[in-house]
Design a protein around this motif. Structure first.
Motif, PDB file in Angstrom:
ATOM      1  N   LEU A  45      20.898 -38.434 -92.025  1.00 15.68           N
ATOM      2  CA  LEU A  45      19.971 -39.433 -91.492  1.00 15.68           C
ATOM      3  C   LEU A  45      18.802 -38.771 -90.777  1.00 15.68           C
ATOM      4  O   LEU A  45      17.666 -39.242 -90.858  1.00 15.68           O
ATOM      5  CB  LEU A  45      20.707 -40.383 -90.543  1.00 15.68           C
ATOM      6  N   ARG A  46      19.066 -37.659 -90.103  1.00 12.82           N
ATOM      7  CA  ARG A  46      17.985 -36.916 -89.438  1.00 12.82           C
ATOM      8  C   ARG A  46      16.917 -36.488 -90.432  1.00 12.82           C
ATOM      9  O   ARG A  46      15.713 -36.664 -90.185  1.00 12.82           O
ATOM     10  CB  ARG A  46      18.587 -35.687 -88.746  1.00 12.82           C
ATOM     11  N   GLU A  47      17.346 -35.937 -91.584  1.00 17.93           N
ATOM     12  CA  GLU A  47      16.383 -35.495 -92.588  1.00 17.93           C
ATOM     13  C   GLU A  47      15.675 -36.679 -93.238  1.00 17.93           C
ATOM     14  O   GLU A  47      14.483 -36.600 -93.552  1.00 17.93           O
ATOM     15  CB  GLU A  47      17.095 -34.657 -93.653  1.00 17.93           C
ATOM     16  N   CYS A  48      16.389 -37.779 -93.434  1.00 19.76           N
ATOM     17  CA  CYS A  48      15.758 -38.972 -94.011  1.00 19.76           C
ATOM     18  C   CYS A  48      14.657 -39.496 -93.093  1.00 19.76           C
ATOM     19  O   CYS A  48      13.564 -39.871 -93.553  1.00 19.76           O
ATOM     20  CB  CYS A  48      16.799 -40.066 -94.241  1.00 19.76           C
ATOM     21  N   LEU A  49      14.930 -39.529 -91.797  1.00 24.81           N
ATOM     22  CA  LEU A  49      13.942 -40.035 -90.836  1.00 24.81           C
ATOM     23  C   LEU A  49      12.737 -39.106 -90.745  1.00 24.81           C
ATOM     24  O   LEU A  49      11.599 -39.563 -90.624  1.00 24.81           O
ATOM     25  CB  LEU A  49      14.598 -40.199 -89.469  1.00 24.81           C
ATOM     26  N   ARG A  50      12.974 -37.811 -90.811  1.00 24.71           N
ATOM     27  CA  ARG A  50      11.847 -36.872 -90.787  1.00 24.71           C
ATOM     28  C   ARG A  50      10.983 -37.039 -92.028  1.00 24.71           C
ATOM     29  O   ARG A  50       9.754 -36.977 -91.948  1.00 24.71           O
ATOM     30  CB  ARG A  50      12.365 -35.435 -90.689  1.00 24.71           C
ATOM     31  N   GLU A  51      11.611 -37.262 -93.161  1.00 23.12           N
ATOM     32  CA  GLU A  51      10.860 -37.496 -94.391  1.00 23.12           C
ATOM     33  C   GLU A  51      10.101 -38.808 -94.327  1.00 23.12           C
ATOM     34  O   GLU A  51       9.033 -38.963 -94.930  1.00 23.12           O
ATOM     35  CB  GLU A  51      11.836 -37.518 -95.574  1.00 23.12           C
ATOM     36  N   SER A  52      10.630 -39.758 -93.556  1.00 19.62           N
ATOM     37  CA  SER A  52      10.045 -41.090 -93.479  1.00 19.62           C
ATOM     38  C   SER A  52       8.953 -41.215 -92.428  1.00 19.62           C
ATOM     39  O   SER A  52       8.323 -42.258 -92.311  1.00 19.62           O
ATOM     40  CB  SER A  52      11.139 -42.121 -93.188  1.00 19.62           C
ATOM     41  N   GLY A  53       8.759 -40.171 -91.641  1.00 15.92           N
ATOM     42  CA  GLY A  53       7.699 -40.248 -90.639  1.00 15.92           C
ATOM     43  C   GLY A  53       8.111 -39.824 -89.260  1.00 15.92           C
ATOM     44  O   GLY A  53       7.316 -39.913 -88.315  1.00 15.92           O
ATOM     45  N   GLY A  54       9.331 -39.397 -89.081  1.00 15.64           N
ATOM     46  CA  GLY A  54       9.782 -38.890 -87.793  1.00 15.64           C
ATOM     47  C   GLY A  54       9.742 -39.947 -86.705  1.00 15.64           C
ATOM     48  O   GLY A  54      10.258 -41.056 -86.861  1.00 15.64           O
ATOM     49  N   ALA A  55       9.123 -39.600 -85.598  1.00 16.42           N
ATOM     50  CA  ALA A  55       9.079 -40.504 -84.447  1.00 16.42           C
ATOM     51  C   ALA A  55       8.345 -41.797 -84.755  1.00 16.42           C
ATOM     52  O   ALA A  55       8.477 -42.780 -84.023  1.00 16.42           O
ATOM     53  CB  ALA A  55       8.421 -39.786 -83.268  1.00 16.42           C
ATOM     54  N   LEU A 235      14.374 -40.167-101.366  1.00 18.79           N
ATOM     55  CA  LEU A 235      15.667 -40.047-102.053  1.00 18.79           C
ATOM     56  C   LEU A 235      16.148 -38.596-102.074  1.00 18.79           C
ATOM     57  O   LEU A 235      17.348 -38.337-102.178  1.00 18.79           O
ATOM     58  CB  LEU A 235      15.561 -40.582-103.481  1.00 18.79           C
ATOM     59  N   GLY A 236      15.206 -37.650-101.974  1.00 16.95           N
ATOM     60  CA  GLY A 236      15.584 -36.244-101.924  1.00 16.95           C
ATOM     61  C   GLY A 236      16.404 -35.907-100.695  1.00 16.95           C
ATOM     62  O   GLY A 236      17.165 -34.934-100.689  1.00 16.95           O
ATOM     63  N   SER A 237      16.249 -36.715 -99.627  1.00 17.99           N
ATOM     64  CA  SER A 237      17.065 -36.543 -98.419  1.00 17.99           C
ATOM     65  C   SER A 237      18.260 -37.479 -98.416  1.00 17.99           C
ATOM     66  O   SER A 237      19.332 -37.123 -97.912  1.00 17.99           O
ATOM     67  CB  SER A 237      16.206 -36.798 -97.165  1.00 17.99           C
ATOM     68  N   VAL A 238      18.101 -38.673 -98.990  1.00 20.91           N
ATOM     69  CA  VAL A 238      19.210 -39.627 -99.055  1.00 20.91           C
ATOM     70  C   VAL A 238      20.378 -39.033 -99.830  1.00 20.91           C
ATOM     71  O   VAL A 238      21.553 -39.269 -99.505  1.00 20.91           O
ATOM     72  CB  VAL A 238      18.750 -40.955 -99.696  1.00 20.91           C
ATOM     73  N   VAL A 239      20.082 -38.248-100.857  1.00 25.91           N
ATOM     74  CA  VAL A 239      21.145 -37.685-101.699  1.00 25.91           C
ATOM     75  C   VAL A 239      22.060 -36.754-100.921  1.00 25.91           C
ATOM     76  O   VAL A 239      23.193 -36.484-101.343  1.00 25.91           O
ATOM     77  CB  VAL A 239      20.526 -36.939-102.908  1.00 25.91           C
ATOM     78  N   LEU A 240      21.616 -36.271 -99.749  1.00 23.74           N
ATOM     79  CA  LEU A 240      22.478 -35.428 -98.931  1.00 23.74           C
ATOM     80  C   LEU A 240      23.746 -36.172 -98.520  1.00 23.74           C
ATOM     81  O   LEU A 240      24.770 -35.554 -98.227  1.00 23.74           O
ATOM     82  CB  LEU A 240      21.722 -34.961 -97.676  1.00 23.74           C
ATOM     83  N   ALA A 241      23.687 -37.503 -98.514  1.00 20.07           N
ATOM     84  CA  ALA A 241      24.853 -38.309 -98.124  1.00 20.07           C
ATOM     85  C   ALA A 241      25.966 -38.247 -99.163  1.00 20.07           C
ATOM     86  O   ALA A 241      27.134 -38.502 -98.834  1.00 20.07           O
ATOM     87  CB  ALA A 241      24.439 -39.763 -97.892  1.00 20.07           C
ATOM     88  N   VAL A 242      25.631 -37.937-100.408  1.00 21.95           N
ATOM     89  CA  VAL A 242      26.644 -37.949-101.471  1.00 21.95           C
ATOM     90  C   VAL A 242      26.958 -36.555-101.987  1.00 21.95           C
ATOM     91  O   VAL A 242      27.711 -36.409-102.953  1.00 21.95           O
ATOM     92  CB  VAL A 242      26.209 -38.852-102.647  1.00 21.95           C
ATOM     93  N   THR A 243      26.397 -35.510-101.378  1.00 26.44           N
ATOM     94  CA  THR A 243      26.771 -34.155-101.783  1.00 26.44           C
ATOM     95  C   THR A 243      28.253 -33.954-101.486  1.00 26.44           C
ATOM     96  O   THR A 243      28.742 -34.293-100.424  1.00 26.44           O
ATOM     97  CB  THR A 243      25.947 -33.105-101.018  1.00 26.44           C
ATOM     98  N   GLY A 244      28.946 -33.410-102.420  1.00 21.39           N
ATOM     99  CA  GLY A 244      30.394 -33.299-102.290  1.00 21.39           C
ATOM    100  C   GLY A 244      31.121 -34.314-103.145  1.00 21.39           C
ATOM    101  O   GLY A 244      32.345 -34.265-103.274  1.00 21.39           O
TER     102      GLY A 244
END
Length: 641
Positions: A45-55, A235-244
């Motif tokens: 979620l941290r990476e998704c938020l940073r990709e989405s605009g951070g603060a 989506l490049g960051s969202v996919v981190l949720a399904v790695t594994g």
């Protein structure tokens, strides 16, 4: 396939899991199968938020990202892997090479001149990308966990990289001891991990229950509408949720379908969803927590330190699963002819899956440490993460289509609809990650290309060697009369000639008789065949045939998860043939090809040179087949491929 498994490694379908209770298997799966995907909340979620605009991310953005994460977990893991992909097992075993074994033989067998079929090529590429995943997962998981200390005390930031490297060195150093000794701890630790992140999520959600509206998929759709191309790239960051997710399929043979599905539905997915939504609820109430929302879910101080310690233990377990998975992947590739022989050490007498491969272990170790030193922070390393995973996911979908269409004979319309469903999220995830190539995505690609080249060159080289033997030396029946006429003397004892073909005489036998004009009184032509099944029963392990003039043919069949033991099968074959074989005086003749690398053959100078390098560094046949070295005679043959 991980080595930290429970005491059985058999399939639900044949009832062999009856040796262990469903609860024990589910608990074991909790500690091994879900380690990678279970630690994704540390950074996703941290990476998704940073990709989405951070603060600058708005509550609507938070809802949209949470919706994307929830539906990705649902569609990729629950629907694709647990519902569909895990139906394609090879006698209970899973993984991309096991999936290849389910494909009809005519579509997967290597063609003449070393041309590899399309479906086998797809599997090789997918498997090679998993090695990239195996190098990145330990690095990003441990690094993100240790970074939690900086939440308590920012001054500790300079120590993050050295501590991470020390942990990784220790992790790889203990691999040779096996995971059996600590395997019993994996389940409880991961159970505590999932219970903790679920409880933290529930606590935060209770303060901002409005975050639950993100369960509706319309928030994901609205996110794309509001952000356009940038929304697609997240989506490049969202996919981190399904790695594994691939590990669920790969470890199916260790635990069975039912325990894995039960663990996912009953504990893992609810805990992950609660944790992600808890982080989102926290951000709604405290936008400043966006910097590291996972560790911000607890008060700074002892609670944070305790969470860092628990997350560090969880990430080490997650890393262990990926490392062990690389070991099993290598063994399957080697047994199926796509990888040179490597040293395989079994670390537990009671569990076939617990193995250690030193060559792969230290290649991954060096790769992980270089990644940590090169990227320094988990947020930078996250840019390199994803392209290997999404590439393998997409390729798995294509191979599964071949299985549906050509193995199971499903109607074309049904196969097409299932493939379209898979690709509807596989392709967007993969395309979104391609933009990361320059930011670090080249790392898993580079690792994958190296392994792809090695596997393809090795497969082609071995095929050309067999073809040369077939052209130069005739069938056993035709050659024996010719050889008998050239034998001037028979010496006492038994000679075992290892042969890669059941149809032709071993070249080293011809070479020896032509030059020495003598051979032992009893000659056994032994061929070890690796079948595309995990294991071969003892009843059909050995096939023996009595030939003429004191020659005998023995064919031993092993599965790709079995470990060949030539001395044992020779004793069994001797009893069935009525031979008197002294195990201490029997001589084993092995061939060693010397590749000339002239560039005049079919492979070309560069490929032939690489093949020669791989061959020289491959484990000797006597070690691979557990033959006593003092009873081995090697005969060299020069080849131009």
């Amino acid at each position: 396939m991980s080595s930290a498994d429970v005491a059985v490694r058999l399939s639900d379908e044949d009832g062999h899991h009856a040796k262990a209770s469903t609860f024990a298997l589910t608990f074991g799966a909790l500690g091994v199968v879900f380690g990678d995907i279970g630690t994704s909340p540390l950074y996703t979620l941290r990476e998704c938020l940073r990709e989405s605009g951070g603060a600058r991310a708005t509550p609507e953005d938070v809802f949209g990202l949470l919706s994307l994460i929830f539906w990705s977990l649902t569609m990729v893991v629950t629907v694709k892997y647990l519902t569909f992909i895990m139906r394609a097992d090879n006698h209970g075993e899973g993984g991309i090479f096991a999936l290849l074994a389910v494909v009809p033989e005519k579509l997967r067998m290597t063609k003449s001149s070393g041309r590899i079929p399309a479906v086998a090529l797809v599997v090789v590429i997918g498997a090679a990308l998993l090695y990239g995943d195996g190098a990145i997962t330990p690095a990003i998981s441990v690094l993100s966990a240790i970074e939690g200390f900086t939440v308590v005390k920012p001054a500790l930031a300079p120590a993050v990289v050295p501590v991470t490297c020390l942990i990784l060195i220790g992790l790889f150093a203990v691999q040779q001891r096996g995971t059996g000794a600590v395997g019993a701890l994996f389940g409880p630790i991961m159970a505590a991990w999932f219970a903790t992140i679920a409880a933290l999520g529930v606590y935060q959600i209770a303060h901002h229950p409005e975050v639950l509206v993100a369960l509706s998929p319309h928030h994901a759709v609205r996110y794309f509408g509001a952000h356009g191309v940038k929304g697609f790239l997240v989506l490049g960051s969202v996919v981190l949720a399904v790695t594994g997710g691939e590990a669920l399929y790969a470890d199916m043979g260790h635990f069975g379908v039912k325990p894995i599905r039960l663990a996912w539905i009953a504990m893992v997915m609810p805990a992950l969803v609660l944790c992600y939504f808890g982080q989102g609820a926290l951000i709604l109430g405290d936008p400043a927590s966006i910097e590291n929302p996972f560790f911000a879910m607890v008060p700074k101080g002892p609670a944070t330190i305790a969470l860092v310690i628990l997350s560090s233990a969880a990430t080490i377990i997650a890393s262990q699963a990926l490392i062990s998975g690389a070991f099993s992947l290598t063994r399957q590739a080697m047994q199926l002819g796509y990888f040179p022989r490597v040293s395989i050490k079994h670390t537990a007498a009671h569990t076939e899956g617990q193995i250690y491969i030193p060559q792969i272990n230290w290649i991954l170790a060096v790769g992980c440490i270089l990644l940590v030193l090169g990227f320094q922070k988990s947020e930078r390393l996250a840019s390199a993460y994803g392209i290997a995973v999404t590439g393998t996911m997409m390729l798995t979908s294509f191979v599964y289509y071949v299985v549906m269409r050509h193995t199971w004979k499903w109607p074309p319309v049904v196969c097409g609809l299932v493939l379209a469903l898979f690709l509807s999220f596989d392709i967007p995830f993969f395309l979104a990650n391609t933009v990361k190539v320059l930011d670090g995505g080249w790392v898993p690609i580079l690792i994958g290309v190296g392994f792809i080249a090695a596997m393809l060159i090795w497969s082609k080289g071995r095929t050309l060697v067999v073809e040369q033997y077939a052209q130069k030396y005739g069938s056993v029946e035709d050659a024996l009369a010719h050889l008998q006429a050239r034998i001037f003397a028979r010496v006492p004892g038994t000679a075992i000639f290892m042969s890669s073909s059941t149809k032709h005489v071993p070249p080293i036998l011809v070479h020896l008789i032509e030059r020495v004009r003598s051979v032992h009184a009893q000659v056994v032509l032994l061929t070890v065949v690796t079948e595309t099944v995990p294991t071969v029963s003892a009843e059909r392990r050995v096939e023996v045939t009595k030939l003429e003039h004191g020659f005998y043919r023995v064919t031993a069949s092993y599965g790709f998860m079995d470990r060949p033991d030539v001395p044992s099968l020779v004793r069994e074959a001797a009893e069935r043939l009525g031979l008197t074989v002294d195990a201490d005086t029997t001589t084993y003749f092995l061939g060693r090809e010397s590749v000339l690398g002239r560039g005049t053959g079919a492979m070309g100078r560069l490929a032939e040179g690489i093949y020669g390098l791989l061959q020289r560094n491959a484990v000797a046949a006597d070690r691979h087949f557990q033959i006593p070295p003092r009873q081995v005679v090697e005969i060299g043959i020069q080849l131009d491929l």
